[in-house]
Motif scaffolding. Structure first.
Motif, PDB file in Angstrom:
ATOM      1  N   UNK A  48      -2.321  -1.447   3.956  1.00 30.46           N
ATOM      2  CA  UNK A  48      -1.068  -1.355   3.670  1.00 30.46           C
ATOM      3  C   UNK A  48      -0.666  -1.771   2.212  1.00 30.46           C
ATOM      4  N   UNK A  49      -1.710  -2.691   1.883  1.00 30.68           N
ATOM      5  CA  UNK A  49      -1.238  -3.428   0.482  1.00 30.68           C
ATOM      6  C   UNK A  49      -1.847  -2.444  -0.660  1.00 30.68           C
ATOM      7  N   UNK A  50      -2.665  -1.610  -0.376  1.00 25.50           N
ATOM      8  CA  UNK A  50      -3.304  -0.833  -1.185  1.00 25.50           C
ATOM      9  C   UNK A  50      -2.756   0.474  -1.476  1.00 25.50           C
ATOM     10  N   UNK A  51      -2.134   0.908  -2.710  1.00 24.86           N
ATOM     11  CA  UNK A  51      -1.644   2.213  -2.715  1.00 24.86           C
ATOM     12  C   UNK A  51      -1.922   3.101  -4.139  1.00 24.86           C
ATOM     13  N   UNK A  52      -3.168   2.480  -4.819  1.00 20.15           N
ATOM     14  CA  UNK A  52      -3.813   2.930  -5.841  1.00 20.15           C
ATOM     15  C   UNK A  52      -5.365   2.955  -5.572  1.00 20.15           C
ATOM     16  N   UNK A  53      -6.028   4.126  -6.023  1.00 18.31           N
ATOM     17  CA  UNK A  53      -7.525   4.035  -6.207  1.00 18.31           C
ATOM     18  C   UNK A  53      -7.987   4.687  -7.341  1.00 18.31           C
ATOM     19  N   UNK A  73      -5.808   5.582   6.119  1.00 19.26           N
ATOM     20  CA  UNK A  73      -4.493   5.666   5.583  1.00 19.26           C
ATOM     21  C   UNK A  73      -3.626   6.686   6.067  1.00 19.26           C
ATOM     22  N   UNK A  74      -4.182   7.977   6.170  1.00 14.82           N
ATOM     23  CA  UNK A  74      -3.454   9.068   6.986  1.00 14.82           C
ATOM     24  C   UNK A  74      -3.312   8.702   8.330  1.00 14.82           C
ATOM     25  N   UNK A  81       2.870   3.284  10.115  1.00 13.09           N
ATOM     26  CA  UNK A  81       2.476   1.863   9.615  1.00 13.09           C
ATOM     27  C   UNK A  81       2.265   1.983   8.371  1.00 13.09           C
ATOM     28  N   UNK A  82       2.356   3.009   7.365  1.00 15.87           N
ATOM     29  CA  UNK A  82       1.892   2.751   6.093  1.00 15.87           C
ATOM     30  C   UNK A  82       3.094   3.362   5.182  1.00 15.87           C
ATOM     31  N   UNK A  83       3.665   2.383   4.582  1.00 11.91           N
ATOM     32  CA  UNK A  83       4.766   2.868   3.852  1.00 11.91           C
ATOM     33  C   UNK A  83       4.342   3.191   2.394  1.00 11.91           C
ATOM     34  N   UNK A  84       5.357   4.253   1.916  1.00 16.18           N
ATOM     35  CA  UNK A  84       4.819   4.838   0.680  1.00 16.18           C
ATOM     36  C   UNK A  84       3.601   5.728   0.581  1.00 16.18           C
ATOM     37  N   UNK A  85       3.401   5.823  -0.715  1.00 15.24           N
ATOM     38  CA  UNK A  85       1.956   6.973  -0.683  1.00 15.24           C
ATOM     39  C   UNK A  85       0.736   6.194  -1.331  1.00 15.24           C
ATOM     40  N   UNK A 116       1.343  14.607   1.477  1.00 13.84           N
ATOM     41  CA  UNK A 116       2.682  13.881   1.801  1.00 13.84           C
ATOM     42  C   UNK A 116       2.334  12.472   1.315  1.00 13.84           C
ATOM     43  N   UNK A 117       1.324  11.916   1.914  1.00 11.36           N
ATOM     44  CA  UNK A 117       1.290  10.252   1.906  1.00 11.36           C
ATOM     45  C   UNK A 117      -0.182   9.820   1.184  1.00 11.36           C
ATOM     46  N   UNK A 118      -1.148  10.898   0.953  1.00 10.22           N
ATOM     47  CA  UNK A 118      -2.162  10.751   0.248  1.00 10.22           C
ATOM     48  C   UNK A 118      -2.207  11.700  -0.992  1.00 10.22           C
ATOM     49  N   UNK A 119      -1.927  11.263  -2.433  1.00  6.27           N
ATOM     50  CA  UNK A 119      -1.664  12.045  -3.284  1.00  6.27           C
ATOM     51  C   UNK A 119      -2.837  12.234  -4.389  1.00  6.27           C
TER      52      UNK A 119
END
Length: 262
Positions: A48-53, A73-74, A81-85, A116-119
């Motif tokens: 949940x702390x990671x939003x960029x790869x 994450x999906x 339980x995962x906020x944002x994308x 939707x959540x993994x872009x």
């Protein structure tokens, strides 16, 4: 440094790392399997702390761990339980490979969370984008083996971190690399061991080669990774000593899970 080893390393994890400053985090590659999940747990970083790869290329030791990042994450998104994308950046081939594997191997109940959540973001050579206060520029390393991108990351205070991926520097990228504050560079083995590990035949370089490069391009700090795993007990000492023969800046040869203060 979540992993520091080359593709077939068995005594350390494949090369991947996390850059973080405050709440901004960027995972670069994810190694070759679900051990990425264990490595993140060991450094107390939750999904949940990671939003960029950022993915450099589609070799198995860099992209298969990314499949597990997408899957978990999906799954968390499905459970609320995962906020944002979760944003994945890379060139067209690596994005295509990752998405194809995910859509053809993950459960249907998770695939719908891709988009939707993994872009997925397909980058072109020289394309730039921002991550909060960071500025990232992607560049083609001009590999003759596998399409691969590196990047120059400029932090909020202006310091520049350059990642060359896992192949030697190409002079076409001099404008991205010269005067970098940090250069993250592969060093398959010692120059002294070149007849044992054959780095040049494998499109790799040595600690001495990386040091000469850093010196010639006025790099302030040199970090060596993607190495062989036969010399882990002495790797830090030996690689550092060889690099210092040709480089006057600071040399870092991290172990798996070692944190480097930039």
């Amino acid at each position: 440094m979540l992993g520091t080893g080359y593709a077939t390393a068995t005594h350390c994890y494949n090369t991947c790392f996390l850059i973080q400053e405050g709440e901004t985090r960027l995972l670069v590659d994810a190694g070759g399997g679900n051990a990425i999940l264990q490595q993140l747990q060991r450094v107390h970083v939750s999904l949940g702390d990671i939003h960029h790869m950022f993915l450099t290329h589609a070799h198995t030791d860099h992209v298969l761990g990314a499949v597990w990042m997408v899957r978990m994450i999906a799954q968390q998104a499905k459970l609320g339980k995962y906020e944002g994308q979760f944003h994945v950046y890379g060139h067209d081939k690596v994005v295509h490979v990752l998405e194809w594997i995910c859509r053809n191997t993950l459960p249907a109940s998770l695939i719908k969370y891709i988009s939707s959540h993994v872009v997925m973001h397909t980058l072109t050579d020289g394309e730039a984008f921002t991550l909060n206060d960071w500025h990232l520029e992607a560049f083609d390393i001009h590999s003759t083996k596998e399409k691969q991108y590196g990047f120059r990351l400029t932090l909020a205070d202006g310091r520049r971190i350059v990642c060359l991926g896992d192949e030697p520097y190409n002079e076409q990228n001099e404008s991205f690399v010269r005067n970098a504050d940090w250069l993250l560079c592969e060093a398959f083995c010692l120059y002294a061991d070149r007849d044992t590990f054959y780095p040049y035949e494998k499109h790799h370089s040595t600690a001495l080669d990386a040091a000469r490069l850093a010196q010639s391009l006025n790099v302030k700090n040199l970090l060596l990774y993607h190495t062989e795993d036969k010399s882990l007990a002495t790797r830090k000492t030996q690689y550092t000593a060889e690099a210092r023969q040709a480089y006057s800046g600071q040399v870092f040869v991290p172990d798996d899970l070692e944190s480097i203060q930039l």
